[in-house]
Design an enzyme around this catalytic site. Structure first.
Site, mmCIF file in Angstrom:
data_model
loop_
_atom_site.group_PDB
_atom_site.id
_atom_site.type_symbol
_atom_site.label_atom_id
_atom_site.label_comp_id
_atom_site.label_asym_id
_atom_site.label_seq_id
_atom_site.Cartn_x
_atom_site.Cartn_y
_atom_site.Cartn_z
ATOM 1 N N GLU A 99 4.525 15.937 38.338
ATOM 2 C CA GLU A 99 5.370 15.038 37.558
ATOM 3 C C GLU A 99 4.564 13.867 36.995
ATOM 4 O O GLU A 99 4.859 13.368 35.910
ATOM 5 C CB GLU A 99 6.543 14.535 38.398
ATOM 6 C CG GLU A 99 7.557 15.631 38.729
ATOM 7 C CD GLU A 99 8.166 16.267 37.476
ATOM 8 O OE1 GLU A 99 8.312 15.585 36.462
ATOM 9 O OE2 GLU A 99 8.484 17.475 37.536
ATOM 10 N N GLY A 108 -3.970 21.085 42.030
ATOM 11 C CA GLY A 108 -2.904 20.709 42.942
ATOM 12 C C GLY A 108 -2.493 19.261 42.851
ATOM 13 O O GLY A 108 -1.994 18.687 43.815
ATOM 14 N N GLY A 109 -2.676 18.643 41.713
ATOM 15 C CA GLY A 109 -2.245 17.258 41.541
ATOM 16 C C GLY A 109 -0.730 17.135 41.518
ATOM 17 O O GLY A 109 -0.005 18.130 41.491
ATOM 18 N N ARG A 110 -0.257 15.898 41.500
ATOM 19 C CA ARG A 110 1.191 15.677 41.455
ATOM 20 C C ARG A 110 1.677 15.952 40.033
ATOM 21 O O ARG A 110 1.411 15.194 39.101
ATOM 22 C CB ARG A 110 1.531 14.245 41.855
ATOM 23 C CG ARG A 110 3.039 14.054 41.951
ATOM 24 C CD ARG A 110 3.436 12.651 42.383
ATOM 25 N NE ARG A 110 4.885 12.571 42.418
ATOM 26 C CZ ARG A 110 5.595 11.687 41.721
ATOM 27 N NH1 ARG A 110 5.005 10.803 40.969
ATOM 28 N NH2 ARG A 110 6.912 11.696 41.796
ATOM 29 N N SER A 113 -3.861 5.006 33.133
ATOM 30 C CA SER A 113 -3.564 6.049 32.153
ATOM 31 C C SER A 113 -2.126 5.885 31.696
ATOM 32 O O SER A 113 -1.235 5.678 32.523
ATOM 33 C CB SER A 113 -3.764 7.417 32.790
ATOM 34 O OG SER A 113 -3.509 8.419 31.853
ATOM 35 N N HIS A 125 -1.414 6.411 23.396
ATOM 36 C CA HIS A 125 -2.037 6.813 24.667
ATOM 37 C C HIS A 125 -3.223 5.901 24.918
ATOM 38 O O HIS A 125 -3.977 5.584 23.995
ATOM 39 C CB HIS A 125 -2.512 8.262 24.583
ATOM 40 C CG HIS A 125 -3.529 8.618 25.631
ATOM 41 N ND1 HIS A 125 -4.868 8.746 25.350
ATOM 42 C CD2 HIS A 125 -3.407 8.842 26.958
ATOM 43 C CE1 HIS A 125 -5.520 9.048 26.465
ATOM 44 N NE2 HIS A 125 -4.665 9.110 27.455
#
Lengths: 394, 394
Positions: A356, A352-354, A182, A196
């Site tokens: 940043e 709850g992913g990271r 990604s 993207h």
């Protein structure tokens, strides 16, 4: 959403809502990683819907070195997709890691100033990833290129639904595998477009108590261009490269995936797309698996030739404050799409992913003016018109 | 969400997804208005949930002049809240319009340069509103102060649920009334804080085929402060004024509504609040109605004394590019909260509200840096710490 999740969490979510600000300078770098780049952003099959509703994210551990593979040494012995180097999952991982290297090298070469920093991480339950970010470079203000491999479990209801009411009675949770690349690349120059791309592969294994049950797999992804100003030469070139990649596999792919892209990147509350599209597909499994692996590989390998020549032409074009302000307004639209509609982003934030890593897709800066309206016939108006009324570029 | 709405639309939503870019310079000013500032942002009672799930927005008509009232000349004759000047709804409308005048006058006086522009609108079915925006002023980069009055219908299930299984068998849709004031004020100077306030009042009428059925009403609202840097003197003053307003009515209000505010404005994916809080309450109907009207009035009248002295002290403080960049990062957090969590915003965007009015709450500019982390002990760190661990300021 929260209610759905709490009733069927398989991984424990990171409890970020109670965090304490600690003195450690590494506090904000605690790696937590989400399914962000893996998740199917369009719930066309029942899997996608259930995964989004019921999977929360296990915590990650930072690693000092890149492992040769993030695949488990021993996968489910009942699965045909064990970690052999010839398995589709192994070849897909290899492909996305090579694509990450290739894109990052091309970006650094074209940028001339900025260098990517890298975070490597793994999960105790298997899987991991590599995040690379270049910020405030000579050409790009923010460029993120991430790969990840995720092992997880989905509720059996999702699996049964996807199989159309198969004979499984009470299977346990269904193991799944997901891998993806990604990337979002935001240049400084308002005449140089944002790019993207995202390519991902999913597999399910049979539930442990139903070893012979059918397995599922699918591919998803796309590459899309978001300029603030239209140079027809650039947009045509970009779409032409996408079409060429598609046409190598199926003449129906480009028109179908071009429309899908226009539909997906719609900022619904404004009735306009975030940019000028490209290709987008999801839940693709009704073709030969080897053919789709080759197609995803072709698409990922088309990123550099589709994008870098455009950047090379535009990166040093002189611009005014007005050009920059318009680019910033369009960056605001990009933020709106990603925070309100993009399914990978909204899912990642809620499970709850990271953070940043998820929000590296946001531009360095953005702008919102009340009731801004470009003058009819102006270059800004032409861009907006093309975002409202998608065009055929080739 | 879209599915819920489509099954029970009462007003037709604006079909913005098919708009065409027209040559008219007024194209983007087509007024469409949402329940934005009206909606109860915390679904504590069943009404709130149902309203959010099932109401879409009727189109508005721009008006050249402000009417004396947006109330219908003749309300439901079975309602005790007809458009008499002594009704609670009439007095609430009068209050919020006076508060709008007062706040806008104070902002213009303090700004010295900027002037508010005004949009007035009405709906065929009754109701309307006044939006005022000041942009790129001497002190504020963006200041929006909106009032609106909405008449709508909610499904009877919502009404029955709210009344705890009353004896109504098959009533028709339940009419409701909502009025509110909503404002976000973003200054230029990074030492001058952003302010948000919103006060709203809801009423339901009996369904037409159940004229004697019980009616419901409730109040909601709050005022909260979002600085980029902490001046204890400022934050204490701000909270002290909120406490004084609360203490005139009930000693439990300030501690209860202060905590509610800290809970509501949490950016869950970051585990931090967008700012330093204030007061927030919703679905308030378990006190005397006159008392709550007086309380909401007191709160709205406290905005100017709570905020303007702070701006006066900070508006000309010299600052560096680093101070500005930190303010911009905090503005990014504000965008994240509003687009991802704020229920009025997300509801408004999804039900076809007037986008420019809804998103006037977004700052003029914002910034996202990958993995930014303030140095421990720095002024930026102190602000972040207070957003993560809410403090008692008085």
């Amino acid at each position: 959403m929260a209610k759905c999740i709490s009733s069927s969490i398989i991984f424990a979510p990171s409890s970020s809502s109670t965090r304490t600000l600690k003195p450690s300078p590494l506090h904000f770098q605690t790696p937590k990683r989400s399914l962000l780049s893996m998740l199917s952003p369009r719930p066309r099959n029942p899997f996608s819907v259930f995964i989004r509703a019921t999977v929360a994210i296990e915590k990650e551990t930072p690693e000092n070195e890149r492992p040769d593979t993030f695949l488990r040494a021993t996968d489910d012995p009942h699965s045909s997709a064990a970690a052999s180097p010839n398995s589709v999952r192994a070849r897909f991982e290899k492909m996305i890691r090579e694509a990450q290297d290739e894109v990052c090298a091309a970006i650094e070469a074209e940028d001339g100033v900025g260098k990517f920093t890298e975070d490597v991480w793994s999960r105790a339950g298997g899987g991991g990833g590599i995040s690379r970010v270049l910020q405030e470079g000579g050409v790009w203000e923010k460029a993120g290129v991430n790969v990840s491999v995720v092992y997880g479990m989905m509720p059996p209801e999702a699996y049964r639904a996807a199989k159309g009411g198969d004979s499984l009675e009470k299977p346990g949770p269904v193991p799944f595998f997901a891998a993806g690349i990604s990337s979002v690349l935001h240049p400084n120059n308002p005449f140089a477009p944002t790019l993207h791309f995202n390519y991902r592969y999913f597999e399910t294994d049979a539930a442990k108590d139903a070893p012979g049950a059918p397995r599922q797999w699918w591919f998803g992804g796309g590459t899309d261009l978001t300029p603030a100003y239209i140079f027809e030469e650039d947009v045509k070139h970009f779409h032409q490269v996408q079409k060429q990649a598609c046409d190598k596999f199926d003449p129906s792919f480009y028109p179908r995936f071009k429309k899908w892209c226009d539909d997906y990147f719609l900022i619904k509350h404004r009735g306009e797309r975030r940019g000028l599209g490209g290709i987008f597909f999801d839940d693709l499994n009704d073709y030969d698996q080897e053919m789709l692996l080759a197609f995803a590989t072709e698409c990922a390998q088309s990123v550099v030739p589709a994008y870098i020549p455009i950047i090379n032409r535009r990166k040093e074009t002189p611009f005014t404050d007005q050009h920059k302000a318009w680019q910033q307004l369009r960056r605001g639209r990009y933020v709106e799409f990603n925070l309100v509609y993009d399914r990978g982003t909204t899912f990642g934030l809620k499970t709850g992913g990271r953070i940043e890593s998820i929000l590296v897709s946001l531009p360095l800066t953005a702008r919102w003016e009340y009731d801004h309206e470009p003058e009819k016939g102006s270059e800004e108006w032409k861009l907006l018109d093309a975002c409202i009324n998608p065009k055929d570029w080739i």
